[in-house]
Motif scaffolding. Structure first.
Motif, PDB file in Angstrom:
ATOM      1  N   LYS A  78      65.094   0.672 -39.893  1.00  0.00           N
ATOM      2  CA  LYS A  78      65.118   1.654 -38.810  1.00  0.00           C
ATOM      3  C   LYS A  78      66.557   2.046 -38.499  1.00  0.00           C
ATOM      4  CE  LYS A  78      61.026   0.240 -36.256  1.00  0.00           C
ATOM      5  NZ  LYS A  78      60.526  -0.152 -34.932  1.00  0.00           N
ATOM      6  N   ALA A  79      66.712   3.224 -37.965  1.00  0.00           N
ATOM      7  CA  ALA A  79      68.032   3.673 -37.523  1.00  0.00           C
ATOM      8  C   ALA A  79      68.466   2.846 -36.314  1.00  0.00           C
ATOM      9  CB  ALA A  79      67.996   5.156 -37.163  1.00  0.00           C
ATOM     10  N   GLU A  80      69.746   2.535 -36.273  1.00  0.00           N
ATOM     11  CA  GLU A  80      70.312   1.878 -35.094  1.00  0.00           C
ATOM     12  C   GLU A  80      70.297   2.879 -33.938  1.00  0.00           C
ATOM     13  OE1 GLU A  80      71.343  -1.287 -34.901  1.00  0.00           O
ATOM     14  OE2 GLU A  80      70.800  -1.620 -37.002  1.00  0.00           O
ATOM     15  N   PRO A  81      70.324   2.404 -32.693  1.00  0.00           N
ATOM     16  CA  PRO A  81      70.276   3.333 -31.553  1.00  0.00           C
ATOM     17  C   PRO A  81      71.341   4.428 -31.602  1.00  0.00           C
ATOM     18  CG  PRO A  81      69.910   1.102 -30.777  1.00  0.00           C
ATOM     19  CD  PRO A  81      70.273   1.000 -32.241  1.00  0.00           C
ATOM     20  N   HIS A  82      72.592   4.092 -31.975  1.00  0.00           N
ATOM     21  CA  HIS A  82      73.644   5.121 -32.021  1.00  0.00           C
ATOM     22  C   HIS A  82      73.386   6.111 -33.157  1.00  0.00           C
ATOM     23  CE1 HIS A  82      75.245   2.106 -34.840  1.00  0.00           C
ATOM     24  NE2 HIS A  82      75.934   3.091 -35.385  1.00  0.00           N
ATOM     25  N   GLN A  83      72.748   5.675 -34.235  1.00  0.00           N
ATOM     26  CA  GLN A  83      72.394   6.582 -35.324  1.00  0.00           C
ATOM     27  C   GLN A  83      71.278   7.531 -34.883  1.00  0.00           C
ATOM     28  OE1 GLN A  83      71.462   3.505 -38.166  1.00  0.00           O
ATOM     29  NE2 GLN A  83      73.388   3.846 -39.279  1.00  0.00           N
ATOM     30  N   GLN A  84      70.277   6.995 -34.186  1.00  0.00           N
ATOM     31  CA  GLN A  84      69.169   7.825 -33.717  1.00  0.00           C
ATOM     32  C   GLN A  84      69.649   8.850 -32.692  1.00  0.00           C
ATOM     33  OE1 GLN A  84      65.939   7.686 -35.078  1.00  0.00           O
ATOM     34  NE2 GLN A  84      65.998   9.676 -34.058  1.00  0.00           N
ATOM     35  N   MET A  85      70.590   8.450 -31.836  1.00  0.00           N
ATOM     36  CA  MET A  85      71.154   9.395 -30.865  1.00  0.00           C
ATOM     37  C   MET A  85      71.850  10.551 -31.572  1.00  0.00           C
ATOM     38  SD  MET A  85      72.557   6.818 -27.858  1.00  0.00           S
ATOM     39  CE  MET A  85      73.795   7.979 -27.391  1.00  0.00           C
ATOM     40  N   MET A  86      72.581  10.254 -32.645  1.00  0.00           N
ATOM     41  CA  MET A  86      73.258  11.301 -33.405  1.00  0.00           C
ATOM     42  C   MET A  86      72.239  12.222 -34.074  1.00  0.00           C
ATOM     43  SD  MET A  86      75.969  12.874 -34.452  1.00  0.00           S
ATOM     44  CE  MET A  86      77.412  11.846 -34.208  1.00  0.00           C
ATOM     45  N   LEU A  87      71.197  11.654 -34.676  1.00  0.00           N
ATOM     46  CA  LEU A  87      70.161  12.476 -35.302  1.00  0.00           C
ATOM     47  C   LEU A  87      69.498  13.395 -34.276  1.00  0.00           C
ATOM     48  CD1 LEU A  87      68.458   9.868 -37.660  1.00  0.00           C
ATOM     49  CD2 LEU A  87      69.995  11.729 -38.322  1.00  0.00           C
ATOM     50  N   ASP A  88      69.204  12.858 -33.103  1.00  0.00           N
ATOM     51  CA  ASP A  88      68.579  13.664 -32.039  1.00  0.00           C
ATOM     52  C   ASP A  88      69.494  14.810 -31.610  1.00  0.00           C
ATOM     53  OD1 ASP A  88      66.416  11.929 -32.135  1.00  0.00           O
ATOM     54  OD2 ASP A  88      67.031  10.800 -30.349  1.00  0.00           O
ATOM     55  N   GLU A  89      70.781  14.522 -31.495  1.00  0.00           N
ATOM     56  CA  GLU A  89      71.740  15.560 -31.092  1.00  0.00           C
ATOM     57  C   GLU A  89      71.858  16.639 -32.172  1.00  0.00           C
ATOM     58  OE1 GLU A  89      74.334  17.377 -28.405  1.00  0.00           O
ATOM     59  OE2 GLU A  89      72.989  15.680 -28.113  1.00  0.00           O
ATOM     60  N   LEU A  90      71.932  16.233 -33.433  1.00  0.00           N
ATOM     61  CA  LEU A  90      71.997  17.209 -34.520  1.00  0.00           C
ATOM     62  C   LEU A  90      70.729  18.068 -34.559  1.00  0.00           C
ATOM     63  CD1 LEU A  90      73.530  14.953 -37.339  1.00  0.00           C
ATOM     64  CD2 LEU A  90      74.672  16.815 -36.099  1.00  0.00           C
ATOM     65  N   ARG A  91      69.575  17.441 -34.346  1.00  0.00           N
ATOM     66  CA  ARG A  91      68.299  18.181 -34.328  1.00  0.00           C
ATOM     67  C   ARG A  91      68.294  19.208 -33.194  1.00  0.00           C
ATOM     68  NH1 ARG A  91      65.167  14.098 -34.113  1.00  0.00           N
ATOM     69  NH2 ARG A  91      64.816  13.915 -36.341  1.00  0.00           N
ATOM     70  N   ARG A  92      68.790  18.821 -32.029  1.00  0.00           N
ATOM     71  CA  ARG A  92      68.840  19.751 -30.883  1.00  0.00           C
ATOM     72  C   ARG A  92      69.699  20.976 -31.199  1.00  0.00           C
ATOM     73  NH1 ARG A  92      68.482  15.092 -27.777  1.00  0.00           N
ATOM     74  NH2 ARG A  92      70.706  14.731 -27.670  1.00  0.00           N
ATOM     75  N   HIS A  93      70.645  20.811 -32.103  1.00  0.00           N
ATOM     76  CA  HIS A  93      71.531  21.925 -32.479  1.00  0.00           C
ATOM     77  C   HIS A  93      71.049  22.655 -33.731  1.00  0.00           C
ATOM     78  CE1 HIS A  93      74.176  20.055 -29.542  1.00  0.00           C
ATOM     79  NE2 HIS A  93      74.776  21.232 -29.486  1.00  0.00           N
ATOM     80  N   GLY A  94      69.826  22.374 -34.156  1.00  0.00           N
ATOM     81  CA  GLY A  94      69.227  23.138 -35.236  1.00  0.00           C
ATOM     82  C   GLY A  94      69.298  22.534 -36.624  1.00  0.00           C
ATOM     83  N   ALA A  95      69.834  21.335 -36.751  1.00  0.00           N
ATOM     84  CA  ALA A  95      69.929  20.706 -38.068  1.00  0.00           C
ATOM     85  C   ALA A  95      68.575  20.155 -38.517  1.00  0.00           C
ATOM     86  CB  ALA A  95      70.957  19.581 -38.043  1.00  0.00           C
ATOM     87  N   VAL A  96      68.399  20.058 -39.813  1.00  0.00           N
ATOM     88  CA  VAL A  96      67.249  19.376 -40.401  1.00  0.00           C
ATOM     89  C   VAL A  96      67.689  17.937 -40.621  1.00  0.00           C
ATOM     90  CG1 VAL A  96      65.744  19.222 -42.422  1.00  0.00           C
ATOM     91  CG2 VAL A  96      66.410  21.466 -41.530  1.00  0.00           C
ATOM     92  N   VAL A  97      67.078  16.994 -39.900  1.00  0.00           N
ATOM     93  CA  VAL A  97      67.515  15.599 -39.957  1.00  0.00           C
ATOM     94  C   VAL A  97      66.313  14.668 -40.037  1.00  0.00           C
ATOM     95  CG1 VAL A  97      69.636  16.034 -38.651  1.00  0.00           C
ATOM     96  CG2 VAL A  97      67.577  15.343 -37.443  1.00  0.00           C
ATOM     97  N   GLY A  98      66.572  13.456 -40.501  1.00  0.00           N
ATOM     98  CA  GLY A  98      65.525  12.451 -40.521  1.00  0.00           C
ATOM     99  C   GLY A  98      66.018  11.137 -41.074  1.00  0.00           C
TER     100      GLY A  98
END
Length: 120
Positions: A78-98
């Motif tokens: 699983k992603a670490e909490p700081h990694q998941q926060m970064m993915l969520d932020e990138l997604r909010r800005h329109g990135a394709v992430v996972g």
């Protein structure tokens, strides 16, 4: 398969689709004089970053694309909490992430995002 091998396999796959992508080293920069790593300034960046081509204006050679961010984990990881926060932020800005655990999960993520219909 090690995580490094998995990253290389997935990186080869997305590059074969025509996505400009690279391995983002997040461990920091090796400082020879101190024999240690200087920490990265940005925590949580995905293992693979890239730009998915959307469209290009041929005469001006200007392209518009969408950011790709893949956090690669071994099966069950699983992603670490700081990694998941970064993915969520990138997604909010329109990135394709996972978070992906295999080449097949990467293919599914790109398919669900509509990327494979443009690049496969």
């Amino acid at each position: 398969m090690t995580e490094t091998q998995l990253v290389n396999q997935i990186l080869g796959y997305v590059r074969a689709l025509g996505i400009f992508a690279w391995r983002q080293n997040t461990s920091g920069i090796w400082v020879h004089s101190t024999q240690s790593y200087r920490p990265s300034r940005v925590r949580g960046l995905p293992d693979i970053l890239g730009v998915i081509p959307e469209r290009c204006f041929i005469l001006s050679a200007r392209c518009h694309g969408k950011m790709l961010g893949l956090e690669v984990k071994r099966p069950g990881g699983k992603a670490e909490p700081h990694q998941q926060m970064m993915l969520d932020e990138l997604r909010r800005h329109g990135a394709v992430v996972g978070v992906v655990h295999s080449w097949d999960e990467t293919r599914m993520l790109l398919g669900e995002s509509g990327i494979l219909t443009r690049n496969a």
